[in-house]
Scaffold this active site. Structure first.
Site, short mmCIF file in Angstrom:
data_model
loop_
_atom_site.label_atom_id
_atom_site.label_comp_id
_atom_site.label_asym_id
_atom_site.label_seq_id
_atom_site.Cartn_x
_atom_site.Cartn_y
_atom_site.Cartn_z
N TYR A 1 0.80 -1.23 0.00
CA TYR A 1 0.00 0.00 0.00
C TYR A 1 0.83 1.28 0.00
O TYR A 1 0.27 2.37 -0.05
CB TYR A 1 -0.95 0.00 1.20
CG TYR A 1 -1.86 -1.20 1.21
CD1 TYR A 1 -2.87 -1.34 0.26
CD2 TYR A 1 -1.71 -2.21 2.16
CE1 TYR A 1 -3.70 -2.45 0.26
CE2 TYR A 1 -2.54 -3.32 2.17
CZ TYR A 1 -3.53 -3.44 1.22
OH TYR A 1 -4.34 -4.54 1.22
N ARG B 1 -9.33 -11.32 -3.94
CA ARG B 1 -9.30 -9.86 -4.13
C ARG B 1 -9.59 -9.45 -5.57
O ARG B 1 -9.80 -8.28 -5.86
CB ARG B 1 -7.94 -9.29 -3.72
CG ARG B 1 -7.67 -9.41 -2.25
CD ARG B 1 -6.41 -8.67 -1.88
NE ARG B 1 -5.94 -9.04 -0.57
CZ ARG B 1 -6.35 -8.50 0.57
NH1 ARG B 1 -7.27 -7.55 0.56
NH2 ARG B 1 -5.85 -8.91 1.72
N HIS C 1 -8.43 1.76 -5.70
CA HIS C 1 -7.59 0.90 -4.84
C HIS C 1 -6.14 1.31 -5.02
O HIS C 1 -5.70 1.60 -6.14
CB HIS C 1 -7.76 -0.57 -5.21
CG HIS C 1 -9.14 -1.07 -4.97
ND1 HIS C 1 -9.60 -1.38 -3.71
CD2 HIS C 1 -10.16 -1.27 -5.82
CE1 HIS C 1 -10.86 -1.78 -3.81
NE2 HIS C 1 -11.23 -1.70 -5.08
N ASP D 1 -25.59 -1.78 -3.12
CA ASP D 1 -26.98 -1.33 -3.20
C ASP D 1 -27.13 0.13 -2.80
O ASP D 1 -27.96 0.85 -3.37
CB ASP D 1 -27.88 -2.21 -2.33
CG ASP D 1 -28.07 -3.60 -2.90
OD1 ASP D 1 -27.69 -3.84 -4.06
OD2 ASP D 1 -28.59 -4.47 -2.15
#
Length: 145
Positions: free
Chosen positions: A23, A110, A99, A86
């Site tokens: 990350y 993933r 991401h 939703d």
């Protein structure tokens, strides 16, 4: 004119120290400050939030107006949260899924997103630049309305 919402899902508050090999070392505050500055410079209102609670994220989505734009990093909810999906469908605003890591080059679970099909696009694998590119698109979309 609408507002841009940037919603960060679970564990993103740990950016900079959570698995930096996947990350990066950029913190969430650093990413947010870049986004806030860019939107402010463009004269577009922006709201940035992070939560580890799915219901809170859904409440923010529900509060969006018809002229707003959503940039969302749903984190792990990407792979299974039909509730978040939703909620996005319910408010009928354009959305981009973001991401930091390339979810398609990671573990098998993933690679599936239940969120992407209700978004106008997905940007992944570019670190903090993923957010910046999504914001560029959102700014362009809102200024053309």
């Amino acid at each position: 004119m609408g507002k841009i919402w940037v919603l960060h899902g679970p564990n993103l508050n740990l950016l900079g120290r959570r698995e930096p090999d996947k990350y990066g070392t950029q913190t969430l505050d650093e990413i947010n400050n870049e986004l806030l500055h860019k939107a402010y410079t463009a004269g577009i209102p922006i709201q940035v939030e992070q939560t580890n609670f799915e219901g809170e994220l859904i409440q923010w989505i529900h509060s969006m107006g018809p002229d707003d734009f959503l940039i969302i990093n749903p984190g792990a909810w990407t792979h299974y949260s039909y509730a978040v999906r939703d909620a996005i469908t319910s408010v009928q605003v354009p959305a981009i899924e973001v991401h930091l890591s390339n979810i398609h080059a990671r573990e098998e679970f993933r690679k599936t997103s239940v969120i992407a099909p209700v978004c106008c696009g997905q940007i992944s694998g570019l670190g903090g630049k993923s957010y910046s590119l999504a914001l560029d698109y959102a700014l362009e979309a809102l200024t053309q309305k």
